[in-house]
Design a protein around this motif. Structure first.
Motif, mmCIF file in Angstrom:
data_model
loop_
_atom_site.group_PDB
_atom_site.id
_atom_site.type_symbol
_atom_site.label_atom_id
_atom_site.label_comp_id
_atom_site.label_asym_id
_atom_site.label_seq_id
_atom_site.Cartn_x
_atom_site.Cartn_y
_atom_site.Cartn_z
ATOM 1 N N LEU A 1 0.522 -1.031 -0.139
ATOM 2 C CA LEU A 1 0.103 0.291 -0.142
ATOM 3 C C LEU A 1 0.868 1.425 0.183
ATOM 4 C CD1 LEU A 1 -2.624 -0.754 2.287
ATOM 5 C CD2 LEU A 1 -3.133 -1.040 0.305
ATOM 6 N N THR A 2 1.786 1.654 0.482
ATOM 7 C CA THR A 2 3.095 2.573 0.651
ATOM 8 C C THR A 2 3.840 2.591 -0.705
ATOM 9 O OG1 THR A 2 4.500 0.757 1.679
ATOM 10 C CG2 THR A 2 2.812 2.134 3.176
ATOM 11 N N SER A 3 4.229 1.466 -1.469
ATOM 12 C CA SER A 3 4.387 1.181 -2.963
ATOM 13 C C SER A 3 4.785 2.127 -3.315
ATOM 14 C CB SER A 3 4.798 -0.061 -3.609
ATOM 15 O OG SER A 3 5.389 -0.041 -4.750
ATOM 16 N N PRO A 4 5.555 3.117 -4.161
ATOM 17 C CA PRO A 4 5.144 4.849 -5.249
ATOM 18 C C PRO A 4 5.061 3.659 -5.970
ATOM 19 C CG PRO A 4 7.653 4.226 -4.750
ATOM 20 C CD PRO A 4 6.759 3.573 -3.633
ATOM 21 N N PHE A 5 5.388 2.461 -6.594
ATOM 22 C CA PHE A 5 5.004 1.877 -8.091
ATOM 23 C C PHE A 5 4.071 1.218 -8.573
ATOM 24 C CE2 PHE A 5 9.711 1.923 -6.840
ATOM 25 C CZ PHE A 5 10.213 2.894 -7.897
ATOM 26 N N VAL A 6 2.809 1.591 -7.160
ATOM 27 C CA VAL A 6 1.253 0.894 -8.219
ATOM 28 C C VAL A 6 0.106 1.736 -7.188
ATOM 29 C CG1 VAL A 6 2.260 -1.777 -8.280
ATOM 30 C CG2 VAL A 6 1.685 -0.672 -5.198
ATOM 31 N N SER A 7 -0.957 2.034 -7.476
ATOM 32 C CA SER A 7 -1.884 1.724 -6.718
ATOM 33 C C SER A 7 -2.654 0.986 -6.566
ATOM 34 C CB SER A 7 -2.948 3.215 -7.642
ATOM 35 O OG SER A 7 -3.094 2.444 -9.228
ATOM 36 N N SER A 8 -3.597 0.938 -4.935
ATOM 37 C CA SER A 8 -4.290 0.401 -4.559
ATOM 38 C C SER A 8 -5.838 -0.008 -4.607
ATOM 39 C CB SER A 8 -4.270 -0.647 -3.179
ATOM 40 O OG SER A 8 -2.508 -0.520 -2.999
ATOM 41 N N PHE A 9 -6.286 -0.859 -4.543
ATOM 42 C CA PHE A 9 -8.029 -1.497 -4.631
ATOM 43 C C PHE A 9 -8.172 -2.731 -3.501
ATOM 44 C CE2 PHE A 9 -6.542 0.761 -8.800
ATOM 45 C CZ PHE A 9 -7.574 1.038 -9.395
ATOM 46 N N ARG A 10 -8.787 -2.752 -3.049
ATOM 47 C CA ARG A 10 -9.627 -3.801 -2.311
ATOM 48 C C ARG A 10 -9.827 -3.866 -2.750
ATOM 49 N NH1 ARG A 10 -8.599 -4.253 3.229
ATOM 50 N NH2 ARG A 10 -8.413 -1.638 3.774
ATOM 51 N N VAL A 11 -10.128 -5.663 -3.208
ATOM 52 C CA VAL A 11 -11.101 -6.836 -3.846
ATOM 53 C C VAL A 11 -12.596 -6.501 -3.132
ATOM 54 C CG1 VAL A 11 -11.739 -9.066 -4.509
ATOM 55 C CG2 VAL A 11 -9.416 -7.405 -4.516
ATOM 56 N N ARG A 12 -13.785 -5.898 -3.441
ATOM 57 C CA ARG A 12 -15.279 -6.248 -2.104
ATOM 58 C C ARG A 12 -15.731 -7.453 -2.100
ATOM 59 N NH1 ARG A 12 -19.882 -1.700 -3.711
ATOM 60 N NH2 ARG A 12 -17.855 -0.842 -2.417
ATOM 61 N N GLU A 13 -15.509 -7.945 -4.151
ATOM 62 C CA GLU A 13 -16.359 -9.533 -4.262
ATOM 63 C C GLU A 13 -16.213 -9.474 -5.850
ATOM 64 O OE1 GLU A 13 -19.953 -9.403 -4.292
ATOM 65 O OE2 GLU A 13 -20.508 -7.108 -3.700
#
Length: 395
Positions: A317-329
C-alpha cells in the motif's frame, strides 16, 4: 501569440499591464478583461497578448509554480514544456556527468534550459520558431551571459562548442494557438537525425511516452517518467549520460519526491496466481518500461495476469510504483449476469470505457466505471482462461 502581439507586450507599458492583470481562469474572465482593457484604450494586439498570457500563466502553475507569474508562454510551448521539477532532475544528470556547456535544441519556451542554467551550466538554446525563441530569451534573461538563445534549427546549430545536447523535438504543428500532435515521422528534428547525433555525442532526448518501442536504439537508456499519476514523458540518454548497465527505467514523481526502478532489460513476468484481497495496478511508467515483474518480485508477490499485478497482501500500500484497490467481491463477467448483479446491489448505471496500455493487444483490459450510490471500480480481466469481474474499492 503573433509577432505583432509579442512586440506590443514586450514594452514597459505592456509588461506592467500584464503584471497588473488578475488571474484569468474562465471564458467569463476573458470577456470581462477584454472589455475592460479595450475601454481603457489599449490596442487590440496588446489586449490579446495580455489576456492570453494571463490565462496561460494560470495554466502554467502546475508545471512552474510561482515562477509562472514572471514567465511568458505560447500555448503549444506550455503543452510540450517539461515540469520545472523534472527539468531540474534532467539538468542534474548533465551536471553530475561533468558537463559544463549544454545545447538545448528545440528549447521551446525555455523550461528545460531553466533547469540547466539554475544548476550553473552554460546553455546554448535554439528554437526554430521566431516568437517562441523570443519568449525563451525573455524567460531566461535572469541568467545573463550564461544563457544564449538563438532563432534557428537544431540541424544547423554549431555543436563543437558544447559538451552535450538536450533535445525536445517539436511534436506539434507550428503555431501558438490551435495546434495538434504530429506523427513521429513529422517531428522536427527527425528521429533519424536525433539518433544519429546520439551515436556521436552525449544526448538526452525527450519524447512522448507512447513512442513505439521498436524505434528505441539498443545502446541508449530509456527512462519513462510519471508525475502525480500521469505518465508524461520518455527520455532517452546516450553516451556518458546513460547509466552503466541501465537500459530500462521508471521514474515516479509524487510531488517533489522521486522513486525509480532500473533494469538492464525488460523484466521477466511472474506466473499466474490466485486473486487475493488487494488489486495493485502498476504505475504507468512501470508499465511502459515493462518492469512490472520486478515490482511484483520486490513486493514478494506474484502476478494474476501477464501484465497486471493482483497481490494478496496489503504490504504494497505504501509502494510508489502501484495504486491499490481492495477487492470487494468477484462477479460474473458476462454482460447480462453482471447487469443483474449490479442491479441487485443497487450500484447503479454501468459506464463502459476502454483503457489501452502499451502492452500486447491480447492483454488489454476493460475498466467499467460505476455511477450510482456506491463509489467503486469494476475491472474485467482474465484469471487463467476465465473472464472475471472484480468489484473493488480504491484504498
Amino acid at each position: 501569440m503573433e509577432l505583432s502581439e509579442l512586440t506590443a507586450l514586450l514594452t514597459p507599458e505592456g509588461l506592467r499591464l500584464l503584471d497588473a492583470t488578475p488571474p484569468i481562469e474562465s471564458a467569463d474572465d476573458v470577456a470581462r478583461a477584454v472589455s475592460r482593457l479595450r475601454k481603457d484604450g489599449h490596442s487590440p494586439d496588446l489586449v490579446s497578448a495580455v489576456v492570453g498570457q494571463a490565462r496561460l500563466r494560470v495554466r502554467a502553475r502546475a508545471k512552474f509554480g510561482d515562477f509562472a507569474e514572471r514567465m511568458l508562454f505560447t500555448r503549444a510551448g506550455l503543452e510540450q514544456s517539461t515540469r520545472l521539477s523534472l527539468a531540474a532532475r534532467h539538468g542534474a544528470r548533465f551536471r553530475d556527468a561533468g558537463f559544463a556547456r549544454v545545447a538545448d535544441l528545440g528549447c521551446g519556451i525555455g523550461g528545460d534550459a531553466l533547469g540547466l542554467a539554475a544548476l550553473g551550466l552554460r546553455v546554448h538554446a535554439v528554437d526554430a520558431d521566431e516568437v517562441t525563441a523570443a519568449i525563451a530569451a525573455y524567460n531566461l534573461a535572469p541568467f545573463g551571459e550564461d544563457v544564449e538563445v538563438r532563432h534557428g534549427t537544431a540541424e544547423a546549430s554549431d555543436l563543437p562548442s558544447v559538451d552535450a545536447v538536450w533535445l525536445d523535438p517539436a511534436r506539434r504543428t507550428p503555431g501558438h494557438a490551435e495546434t495538434k500532435r504530429t506523427r513521429p515521422e513529422d517531428w522536427s528534428p527527425s528521429l533519424d537525425w536525433v539518433f544519429d547525433l546520439a551515436r556521436r555525442m552525449p544526448v538526452g532526448v525527450k519524447l512522448g511516452p507512447g513512442l513505439d518501442r521498436d524505434l528505441i536504439p539498443d545502446d541508449v537508456e530509456a527512462q519513462w517518467v510519471s508525475a502525480d499519476g500521469s505518465t508524461v514523458e520518455l527520455v532517452l540518454w546516450s553516451g556518458a549520460l546513460a547509466r552503466e548497465g541501465v537500459r530500462r527505467a521508471a521514474l515516479v514523481m509524487r510531488g517533489e519526491t522521486a522513486h525509480e526502478l532500473t533494469a538492464g532489460a525488460d523484466a521477466e513476468d511472474e506466473p499466474v496466481r490466485d486473486l487475493g484481497a488487494y488489486l495493485h495496478e502498476p504505475d504507468g511508467a512501470v508499465i511502459r518500461a515493462r518492469l512490472i515483474g520486478d515490482v511484483a518480485r520486490s513486493l514478494e508477490a506474484g502476478m494474476l495476469d501477464e501484465h497486471i499485478a493482483y497481490l494478496t497482501s496489503d504490504a504494497a500500500l505504501t509502494s510508489p510504483f502501484v495504486s491499490s484497490f481492495r477487492v470487494r467481491e468477484v462477479l460474473p463477467a458476462d454482460v447480462r449476469g453482471l447487469s443483474k448483479a449490479l442491479r441487485e446491489r443497487g450500484i447503479g448505471r454501468l459506464e463502459i470505457k476502454k483503457r489501452g496500455v502499451d502492452v500486447d493487444p491480447a492483454a488489454l483490459r476493460t475498466r467499467l466505471k460505476l455511477s450510482g450510490p456506491e463509489s467503486a471500480t469494476l475491472f474485467v480481466t482474465r484469471i487463467g482462461s476465465r473472464r472475471t469481474a472484480i468489484l473493488a474499492d480504491r484504498v
